[in-house]
Write a protein that holds these residues in place. Structure first.
Motif, PDB file in Angstrom:
ATOM      1  N   PRO A  42       1.285  -2.730  -1.494  1.00 37.86           N
ATOM      2  CA  PRO A  42       1.138  -1.449  -0.780  1.00 37.86           C
ATOM      3  C   PRO A  42       1.272  -0.237  -1.694  1.00 37.86           C
ATOM      4  O   PRO A  42       0.521   0.737  -1.545  1.00 37.86           O
ATOM      5  CB  PRO A  42       2.261  -1.497   0.258  1.00 37.86           C
ATOM      6  CG  PRO A  42       2.525  -2.964   0.461  1.00 37.86           C
ATOM      7  CD  PRO A  42       2.297  -3.605  -0.867  1.00 37.86           C
ATOM      8  N   ALA A  43       2.238  -0.270  -2.626  1.00 38.40           N
ATOM      9  CA  ALA A  43       2.432   0.874  -3.518  1.00 38.40           C
ATOM     10  C   ALA A  43       1.215   1.083  -4.409  1.00 38.40           C
ATOM     11  O   ALA A  43       0.785   2.225  -4.640  1.00 38.40           O
ATOM     12  CB  ALA A  43       3.689   0.666  -4.367  1.00 38.40           C
ATOM     13  N   GLU A  44       0.655  -0.017  -4.910  1.00 34.37           N
ATOM     14  CA  GLU A  44      -0.533   0.095  -5.757  1.00 34.37           C
ATOM     15  C   GLU A  44      -1.727   0.613  -4.961  1.00 34.37           C
ATOM     16  O   GLU A  44      -2.514   1.429  -5.455  1.00 34.37           O
ATOM     17  CB  GLU A  44      -0.860  -1.264  -6.379  1.00 34.37           C
ATOM     18  CG  GLU A  44       0.200  -1.780  -7.335  1.00 34.37           C
ATOM     19  CD  GLU A  44      -0.064  -3.221  -7.740  1.00 34.37           C
ATOM     20  OE1 GLU A  44       0.048  -4.100  -6.848  1.00 34.37           O
ATOM     21  OE2 GLU A  44      -0.370  -3.468  -8.910  1.00 34.37           O
ATOM     22  N   ARG A  45      -1.871   0.116  -3.732  1.00 34.96           N
ATOM     23  CA  ARG A  45      -2.980   0.587  -2.901  1.00 34.96           C
ATOM     24  C   ARG A  45      -2.824   2.071  -2.568  1.00 34.96           C
ATOM     25  O   ARG A  45      -3.803   2.826  -2.575  1.00 34.96           O
ATOM     26  CB  ARG A  45      -3.068  -0.234  -1.616  1.00 34.96           C
ATOM     27  CG  ARG A  45      -3.458  -1.687  -1.825  1.00 34.96           C
ATOM     28  CD  ARG A  45      -3.937  -2.313  -0.531  1.00 34.96           C
ATOM     29  NE  ARG A  45      -2.945  -2.238   0.523  1.00 34.96           N
ATOM     30  CZ  ARG A  45      -2.003  -3.163   0.746  1.00 34.96           C
ATOM     31  NH1 ARG A  45      -1.938  -4.238  -0.018  1.00 34.96           N
ATOM     32  NH2 ARG A  45      -1.148  -3.018   1.741  1.00 34.96           N
ATOM     33  N   ALA A  46      -1.598   2.499  -2.279  1.00 38.68           N
ATOM     34  CA  ALA A  46      -1.371   3.911  -1.971  1.00 38.68           C
ATOM     35  C   ALA A  46      -1.742   4.795  -3.152  1.00 38.68           C
ATOM     36  O   ALA A  46      -2.314   5.879  -2.980  1.00 38.68           O
ATOM     37  CB  ALA A  46       0.093   4.129  -1.587  1.00 38.68           C
ATOM     38  N   ALA A  47      -1.446   4.325  -4.353  1.00 37.46           N
ATOM     39  CA  ALA A  47      -1.816   5.095  -5.544  1.00 37.46           C
ATOM     40  C   ALA A  47      -3.329   5.200  -5.674  1.00 37.46           C
ATOM     41  O   ALA A  47      -3.867   6.261  -6.027  1.00 37.46           O
ATOM     42  CB  ALA A  47      -1.224   4.436  -6.785  1.00 37.46           C
ATOM     43  N   LEU A  48      -4.028   4.101  -5.366  1.00 39.20           N
ATOM     44  CA  LEU A  48      -5.493   4.126  -5.425  1.00 39.20           C
ATOM     45  C   LEU A  48      -6.069   5.069  -4.375  1.00 39.20           C
ATOM     46  O   LEU A  48      -6.963   5.869  -4.660  1.00 39.20           O
ATOM     47  CB  LEU A  48      -6.045   2.713  -5.229  1.00 39.20           C
ATOM     48  CG  LEU A  48      -5.780   1.712  -6.363  1.00 39.20           C
ATOM     49  CD1 LEU A  48      -6.240   0.320  -5.950  1.00 39.20           C
ATOM     50  CD2 LEU A  48      -6.496   2.148  -7.634  1.00 39.20           C
TER      51      LEU A  48
END
Length: 244
Positions: A42-48
């Motif tokens: 989730p954190a990586e997707r939010a950054a994207l």
């Protein structure tokens, strides 16, 4: 490209995808960042989502996919924080979603596309990318309102309500409407009265101002969504009152 399915893709399919990625990079250097990963948290997707200019979802069929709503939530939240002066950056990501995805029925600010048509898909992407900051903000605001309001509890209650509504009433008259694969059963209450054409024509001719609603209230437009109209957002802009 992410997800457990990556590990099970046939070699020819994976080779085709890699070849397309190489061709895109060769023709448009620096435009593509291609990574194969079994999972993206989730954190990586939010950054994207926070850095993206466009969220593109082209499923030809799927069930529940929360990725478009996740993108809408992150983009809309960043837009709200920027409006409050708590964050800086460009306009929120525009969202293009397949008309065959459930998200196309819930994200009122998204651009809908037909993934079977390359021309229509290209047109939707072009419109989304060229949209000005005001339109992107207006669409992001509408989608954020929906994403915030639809908690797990609300979603569960809606599913139960849909199941309840799916039960055919014995007190209704059922008739087939449509052609071919688009045939569906429509139930009419026992007290349903068909439209009186003569009365409509008489009222139409006798009136000076006419407002006609066709298939309004759940047939073409979901009942629980505000209708997207850029004019309402423009009227509510800086110095705008939106009267009338």
């Amino acid at each position: 490209m992410a997800g457990p399915a990556v590990a099970f893709l046939p070699d020819p399919v994976l080779a085709d995808i890699r070849q397309l990625a190489d061709q895109l990079e060769a023709e448009f250097p620096g435009s593509l960042w291609y990574v194969e990963a079994l999972a993206v948290g989730p954190a990586e997707r939010a950054a994207l989502w926070s850095r993206a200019a466009l969220g593109l979802f082209t499923a030809v069929r799927e069930g529940l996919n929360l990725m478009p709503l996740e993108c809408a939530f992150v983009s809309g939240s960043l837009r709200a924080w920027r409006a409050e002066g708590a964050a800086a950056g460009a306009a929120p990501a525009a969202i293009c979603v397949s008309e065959f995805s459930p998200a196309s029925l819930t994200l009122n600010g998204a651009y809908r596309l037909n993934p079977w048509s390359k021309e229509k898909t290209a047109e939707a992407i072009d419109r989304a990318i060229k949209a000005d900051a005001g339109e992107r903000d207006a669409r992001a605001t509408k989608d954020l309102e929906y994403a915030r309001a639809r908690t797990s509890e609300v979603w569960s209650l809606q599913v139960c309500a849909d199941i309840k509504k799916g039960r055919r009433s014995d007190a209704a008259q059922w008739t087939a409407v449509g052609f071919g694969l688009n045939v569906r059963m429509v139930g009419m209450g026992m007290h349903f009265q068909p439209l009186n054409s003569a009365a409509v024509i008489k009222a139409y001719r006798a009136s000076d101002n006419r407002l006609i609603f066709l298939d309004w209230g759940g047939t073409l437009i979901p009942l629980d969504l505000p209708f997207y109209d850029a004019r309402t957002d423009a009227a509510a802009g800086p110095g705008g009152g939106g009267g009338g």
